[in-house]
Design an enzyme around this catalytic site. Structure first.
Site, PDB file in Angstrom:
ATOM      1  N   GLU A 113       0.828  -1.206   0.000  1.00 49.38           N
ATOM      2  CA  GLU A 113       0.000   0.000   0.000  1.00 49.38           C
ATOM      3  C   GLU A 113       0.862   1.255   0.000  1.00 49.38           C
ATOM      4  OE1 GLU A 113      -2.496   2.632   3.141  1.00 49.38           O
ATOM      5  OE2 GLU A 113      -2.410   0.475   3.536  1.00 49.38           O
ATOM      6  N   ARG A 168       7.431   5.531   1.465  1.00 47.26           N
ATOM      7  CA  ARG A 168       7.195   4.318   0.672  1.00 47.26           C
ATOM      8  C   ARG A 168       7.516   4.566  -0.799  1.00 47.26           C
ATOM      9  NH1 ARG A 168       2.233   0.835   3.332  1.00 47.26           N
ATOM     10  NH2 ARG A 168       2.948   1.024   5.494  1.00 47.26           N
TER      11      ARG A 168
END
Length: 421
Positions: free
Chosen positions: A348, A390
């Site tokens: 995610e 991320r």
């Protein structure tokens, strides 16, 4: 929070939708309290009417020279009884609100039914998973070899899951933030916001972090302040307690902030690298809109976040979250997951959620309809555009080369000043 009027009118339907999330969820206690408080309100209204009538009699009797001691005592006793009923009603109101604050949003009818993330539904993929003619490295190994992130000293300065970026690592992180903000503002029409990085309890309650998730928050001792877990919290609440005009909508806002999450329930998950840390950078997208446009605006916001992945040439997929995995305040959520070679799967990188009027009711954000003059609650939407750490990790893993270098995506080079690490 859920609309009490909707609960009264459709209790069976609300219960059925909540049980799609969790079989143990129910609004039966809310209904029971509501019925009790409405009975008390009816009785109090009857006594108020009687007190008004008796008070009018007193005036007439005094004009006629009659003794009013007895009827005045009756009116006083009526007042005492009304006060007791009002206290009971206020107590029930507070109890009902507390229960409603702990009940999640009802899922949209189109949200897939499931028990966990295993029941999420893949919608589509963009790009092909990166393959290598050599043994690729995990981003944490690249970070240490290139001195981009000093994990050990980050822990020394704070505690586990706090990181220290250095040199080209710090510059790449900043470049990603600037690229996101510039594109969202200049190409997609968002207003840039730089909010406080701390929020009070009312603000945290408005977006649903409190009271349900207090243990996941970092609270300032002896102060009504929390470190924000996402820019969604302050940005959504900018208009709390206000009434906007229909012409004010939709509002598109984007903000960079550091985010702070204790994530008490996540022990043992993704403990290495940058995927799950207690402090991380994020650029958030937030929209306030009318109920009639919220589904379209949700889709557009998700596409705006996807555009960042496409411009960075990072393979990703979109998933529809199931009722067992969707966020507490959301009714519909698309997850964007970026390909991470070290995991051999997608991770995610953005959750794009439509909250309907759930957050707006908690934060009391309303607007006045132009045609009718009626005051309604806005719909709120938000998503990461994207989680910066991320994104940083995904770039290192997907753009690593056989000689150990990492190519910088072309769209970032004007921000970094270098094209490889």
């Amino acid at each position: 929070m859920l609309d009490i009027k909707l609960i009264r009118e459709n209790p069976e339907k609300i219960n059925e939708l909540l049980k799609r999330r969790n079989p143990d969820l129910s609004i039966n206690e809310v209904i029971a309290i509501d019925e009790e408080r409405r009975k008390i309100q009816t009785k109090a209204d009857e006594l108020r009417a009687k007190r008004k009538s008796e008070s009018q009699k007193i005036g007439i009797m005094k004009k006629n020279g009659e003794n009013t001691d007895e009827i005045q005592e009756d009116v006083r006793l009526l007042g005492d009884e009304i006060k007791i009923l009002e206290e009971q009603q206020n107590s029930l109101d507070a109890k009902q609100r507390d229960i409603l604050l702990h009940i999640p949003n009802i899922p949209d009818e189109t949200t897939p039914i499931g028990l966990s993330d295993a029941d999420n539904v893949e919608v589509y993929k963009w790009g092909e998973p990166t393959t290598f003619a050599f043994e690729p490295k995990a981003h944490w190994d690249i970070c240490e070899e290139k001195n981009l992130v000093d994990f050990e000293r980050g822990v020394k300065l704070s505690q586990s899951r706090f990181t220290l970026y250095r040199g080209k690592g710090a510059k790449l992180e900043r470049a990603i933030i600037n690229f996101f903000l510039d594109y969202h503002c200049n190409e997609q029409g968002y207003e840039e916001i730089l909010p406080p990085f701390m929020a009070n309890a009312a603000t945290m309650t408005g977006t649903g972090q409190l009271p349900k998730f207090a243990e996941d928050m970092y609270k300032c001792e002896n102060e009504d302040l929390y470190l924000i877990p996402t820019a969604e919290v302050p940005v959504t609440n900018i208009y709390s307690g206000e009434i906007l005009t229909e012409d004010d909508l939709p509002k598109y806002m984007t903000a960079y902030t550091p985010c702070f999450r204790r994530e008490a329930g996540s022990a043992g998950k993704d403990t290495r690298g940058l995927i799950r840390v207690h402090q991380f950078n994020k650029v958030e997208l937030v929209k306030l809109c009318t109920p009639e446009t919220s589904k379209d605006e949700h889709e557009k916001l998700t596409e705006d976040a996807e555009k960042m992945l496409q411009l960075l040439e990072l393979p990703y997929r979109r998933e529809a979250l199931s009722t067992g995995d969707i966020g507490f305040s959301a009714n519909k959520c698309w997850d964007l997951e970026v390909w991470m070679p070290s995991y051999g799967t997608y991770k995610e990188i953005s959750s794009c959620s439509n909250y309907g009027d759930y957050q707006a009711r908690r934060a009391n954000i309303r607007y006045k309809e132009k045609a009718t003059g009626k005051t309604r609650f806005v719909h709120t939407i938000n998503g990461s555009g994207l989680a910066v750490g991320r994104t940083f990790a995904a770039i290192l893993e997907n753009f690593q080369q056989a000689d150990g270098s990492v190519i910088i995506p072309e769209v970032l080079r004007k921000y970094t000043g270098f094209d490889k690490i």
